[in-house]
Design a protein around this motif. Structure first.
Motif, PDB file in Angstrom:
ATOM      1  N   MET A  10       0.849  -1.182   0.000  1.00 29.83           N
ATOM      2  CA  MET A  10       0.000   0.000   0.000  1.00 29.83           C
ATOM      3  C   MET A  10       0.893   1.243   0.000  1.00 29.83           C
ATOM      4  O   MET A  10       1.903   1.289   0.680  1.00 29.83           O
ATOM      5  CB  MET A  10      -0.921  -0.005   1.219  1.00 29.83           C
ATOM      6  N   ASP A  46      -3.459   2.906  -4.048  1.00 32.38           N
ATOM      7  CA  ASP A  46      -4.194   1.883  -3.286  1.00 32.38           C
ATOM      8  C   ASP A  46      -4.301   2.227  -1.797  1.00 32.38           C
ATOM      9  O   ASP A  46      -4.534   1.350  -0.963  1.00 32.38           O
ATOM     10  CB  ASP A  46      -3.534   0.518  -3.461  1.00 32.38           C
ATOM     11  N   TYR A  47      -4.136   3.497  -1.446  1.00 27.66           N
ATOM     12  CA  TYR A  47      -4.172   3.911  -0.039  1.00 27.66           C
ATOM     13  C   TYR A  47      -5.555   3.672   0.557  1.00 27.66           C
ATOM     14  O   TYR A  47      -6.575   3.947  -0.079  1.00 27.66           O
ATOM     15  CB  TYR A  47      -3.800   5.395   0.076  1.00 27.66           C
ATOM     16  N   GLU A  48      -5.584   3.161   1.775  1.00 24.07           N
ATOM     17  CA  GLU A  48      -6.843   2.886   2.475  1.00 24.07           C
ATOM     18  C   GLU A  48      -6.778   3.375   3.917  1.00 24.07           C
ATOM     19  O   GLU A  48      -5.716   3.390   4.527  1.00 24.07           O
ATOM     20  CB  GLU A  48      -7.131   1.377   2.535  1.00 24.07           C
ATOM     21  N   GLU A  49      -7.937   3.741   4.417  1.00 29.37           N
ATOM     22  CA  GLU A  49      -8.140   4.000   5.843  1.00 29.37           C
ATOM     23  C   GLU A  49      -9.437   3.313   6.235  1.00 29.37           C
ATOM     24  O   GLU A  49     -10.449   3.485   5.553  1.00 29.37           O
ATOM     25  CB  GLU A  49      -8.243   5.500   6.140  1.00 29.37           C
ATOM     26  N   GLY A  91     -10.422   0.427   5.778  1.00 31.46           N
ATOM     27  CA  GLY A  91     -10.934  -0.403   4.700  1.00 31.46           C
ATOM     28  C   GLY A  91     -11.548   0.357   3.542  1.00 31.46           C
ATOM     29  O   GLY A  91     -12.066  -0.239   2.605  1.00 31.46           O
ATOM     30  N   GLU A  92     -11.467   1.681   3.568  1.00 29.67           N
ATOM     31  CA  GLU A  92     -12.057   2.518   2.522  1.00 29.67           C
ATOM     32  C   GLU A  92     -10.948   3.171   1.704  1.00 29.67           C
ATOM     33  O   GLU A  92      -9.927   3.574   2.249  1.00 29.67           O
ATOM     34  CB  GLU A  92     -12.943   3.604   3.153  1.00 29.67           C
ATOM     35  N   SER A  93     -11.154   3.275   0.388  1.00 34.60           N
ATOM     36  CA  SER A  93     -10.143   3.900  -0.468  1.00 34.60           C
ATOM     37  C   SER A  93     -10.698   5.029  -1.336  1.00 34.60           C
ATOM     38  O   SER A  93      -9.959   5.664  -2.071  1.00 34.60           O
ATOM     39  CB  SER A  93      -9.498   2.843  -1.379  1.00 34.60           C
ATOM     40  N   ILE A 123      -9.578  10.514   2.518  1.00 35.93           N
ATOM     41  CA  ILE A 123     -10.299   9.267   2.301  1.00 35.93           C
ATOM     42  C   ILE A 123     -11.689   9.424   2.904  1.00 35.93           C
ATOM     43  O   ILE A 123     -11.855   9.965   3.994  1.00 35.93           O
ATOM     44  CB  ILE A 123      -9.547   8.072   2.928  1.00 35.93           C
ATOM     45  N   THR A 145     -13.985   8.384   4.861  1.00 32.46           N
ATOM     46  CA  THR A 145     -14.291   7.526   5.995  1.00 32.46           C
ATOM     47  C   THR A 145     -14.378   8.398   7.247  1.00 32.46           C
ATOM     48  O   THR A 145     -13.759   9.463   7.312  1.00 32.46           O
ATOM     49  CB  THR A 145     -13.227   6.425   6.172  1.00 32.46           C
ATOM     50  N   SER A 169     -11.117  10.341   9.121  1.00 33.10           N
ATOM     51  CA  SER A 169      -9.948  10.172   8.256  1.00 33.10           C
ATOM     52  C   SER A 169      -8.742  10.812   8.940  1.00 33.10           C
ATOM     53  O   SER A 169      -8.821  11.926   9.458  1.00 33.10           O
ATOM     54  CB  SER A 169     -10.209  10.837   6.908  1.00 33.10           C
TER      55      SER A 169
END
Length: 88
Positions: free
Chosen positions: A1, A30-33, A35-37, A53, A55, A58
């Motif tokens: 990631m 492909d960065y996520e926080e 589980g959300e991208s 992100i 979410t 964030s």
């Protein structure tokens, strides 16, 4: 990631170019926080943009400073600076 530091580098490569949401989204790779991208854009009244992100809570906000410009009688928005804020 991809790391936050690498996102910042990719965004800084956009300085001097017209603002384009797709270019900013590509910088996040492909960065996520949590589980959300999905990248969320908050347009400020002064023309600047915050990308983060999409979410709750964030951790990072990417401030995209912009300026208006005229080219071929068209008004555009150019990126002039990038700053990252760790929120938590």
């Amino acid at each position: 990631m991809i790391t936050v530091e690498n996102i910042e580098k990719k965004l800084k490569n956009l300085i001097g170019k017209p603002f384009n949401e797709d270019d900013v989204i590509c910088a996040f790779e492909d960065y996520e926080e949590n589980g959300e991208s999905k990248v969320y854009f908050d347009y400020l009244s002064n023309g600047d943009v915050i990308a983060s992100i999409d979410t709750k809570n964030s951790q990072y906000w990417f401030y995209i400073t912009t300026s208006f410009y005229f080219a071929n009688k068209d008004l555009g928005i150019i990126i002039t600076d990038i700053e990252v804020e760790k929120r938590f």
